[in-house]
Design an enzyme around this catalytic site. Sequence first.
Site, short mmCIF file in Angstrom:
data_model
loop_
_atom_site.label_atom_id
_atom_site.label_comp_id
_atom_site.label_asym_id
_atom_site.label_seq_id
_atom_site.Cartn_x
_atom_site.Cartn_y
_atom_site.Cartn_z
N THR A 18 44.34 -12.56 46.67
CA THR A 18 44.28 -11.09 46.65
C THR A 18 43.33 -10.69 45.54
O THR A 18 43.30 -11.35 44.49
CB THR A 18 45.66 -10.44 46.40
OG1 THR A 18 45.45 -9.08 45.97
CG2 THR A 18 46.48 -11.13 45.31
N ASP A 66 43.60 -8.17 43.74
CA ASP A 66 44.28 -7.37 42.72
C ASP A 66 44.73 -8.16 41.48
O ASP A 66 45.04 -7.58 40.45
CB ASP A 66 45.51 -6.69 43.33
CG ASP A 66 45.12 -5.58 44.29
OD1 ASP A 66 43.95 -5.18 44.28
OD2 ASP A 66 45.99 -5.11 45.04
N ASP A 73 47.54 -9.60 40.92
CA ASP A 73 48.85 -9.10 40.52
C ASP A 73 49.98 -10.10 40.84
O ASP A 73 51.10 -9.70 41.13
CB ASP A 73 49.14 -7.76 41.22
CG ASP A 73 49.06 -7.85 42.74
OD1 ASP A 73 48.58 -8.88 43.25
OD2 ASP A 73 49.47 -6.90 43.40
O1 F6P Z 1 44.71 -6.40 48.80
C1 F6P Z 1 45.30 -5.42 47.97
C2 F6P Z 1 44.54 -4.16 48.12
O2 F6P Z 1 43.23 -4.47 47.85
C3 F6P Z 1 44.97 -2.96 47.27
O3 F6P Z 1 44.38 -2.87 46.02
C4 F6P Z 1 44.63 -1.82 48.16
O4 F6P Z 1 45.44 -0.72 47.88
C5 F6P Z 1 44.96 -2.36 49.50
O5 F6P Z 1 44.63 -3.72 49.45
C6 F6P Z 1 44.26 -1.71 50.66
O6 F6P Z 1 44.76 -2.33 51.82
P1 F6P Z 1 44.38 -1.97 53.32
O7 F6P Z 1 43.38 -3.01 53.73
O8 F6P Z 1 45.64 -2.11 54.08
O9 F6P Z 1 43.80 -0.61 53.32
#
Ligand code: F6P
Length: 328
Positions: free
Chosen positions: A130, A132, A134
């Site tokens: 990921t 993030d 996190d």
């Molecule tokens: O992968 C995590 C993330 O990058 C978050 O920081 C962000 O809010 C989210 O994905 C966005 O996800 P999606 O692809 O579902 O819009």
Amino acid sequence: MPRKIKKLAVFTSGGDSPGMNAAIRSVVRTCAYHNIECFGVYRGYQGLMEGDFEPMNARSVRGIINKGGTILKSARSKDFRTKEGRQKAFDKLVEAEIDAIVAIGGDGTFTGAMIFNQEFDFPVMGIPGTIDNDIVGTSHTLGFDTALNTVVDAIDKIRDTASSHNRLFFVEVMGRDVGHIALNVGIAGGAEEILIPEEDLGLERLVDSLNRSRTSGKSSSIVVVAEGDKIGKNIFELKDYVDENMEGYDVRVSVLGHMQRGGPPSCFDRVLASRMGVKAVESLMEGKTNYMVGLIDGKMELTPLDNAIKGKTKINLELLRVSDIMST
Ligand code: F6P
């Protein structure tokens, strides 16, 4: 004696991140090295439930180490959250005589893997992917480093136009619950202020900081805002607030969005992915299950999935202080 792994399945799930392909490649090639049959599952848990997987060999993963995204596709499956969905996935795995799975993704992916392991005593291993960063149990998740470089590159470009027009830019970066991207790119991109979910700075401090910048002679400014920032206003409302309450600012907003998740993985992410894939497969071969592989003090280590999911990553206070001093 650990159960011998003869067949293993790998998939990517949740939001994609650069380095996922390199991790798939590493899992497949480590399997080939150890004479384990490897299956690639399409669309994460959804594909697992539908039996959408096919055998992969060392050659099936050629030419992907440098590619962003995931060749196995990714999805967020609602059905796998149900007992019936997980039973379907288990049945498909038993039918194909698969002995273990490697799940590449974030905390949602790991929660699914952990529940699946508890219900069916099925061997699982997680690889944290990921942007993030996190996840507890690794200093770096796959894709974080690449995303930082992508965002810094974008901020550098925004700064060029910001300074040509003496403008203030609010730049929104990803980070639904955490500010690791914002804090790092804020420092690297020379931001005047960084707004992150972990710290509620309040509007007043932002206004003070912008006024200070102005009186100290700065003609353009960049404020990096994590999407999950808790200041109480979204990035467009922040612009409106400054327009309405502060004199002499020409404000623009730039939401970087999903471009942050794409692009070729950095060298760091490719090496990390390669190490994680080897560690994941070999740990399963040693009979370890229900863990996540991660980078701790430069070494590959295992963390129980439960800890990885429940723990909360902490913001680096030293970086916070550095960013304060740098924006003087
Ligand atoms: O992968 C995590 C993330 O990058 C978050 O920081 C962000 O809010 C989210 O994905 C966005 O996800 P999606 O692809 O579902 O819009």
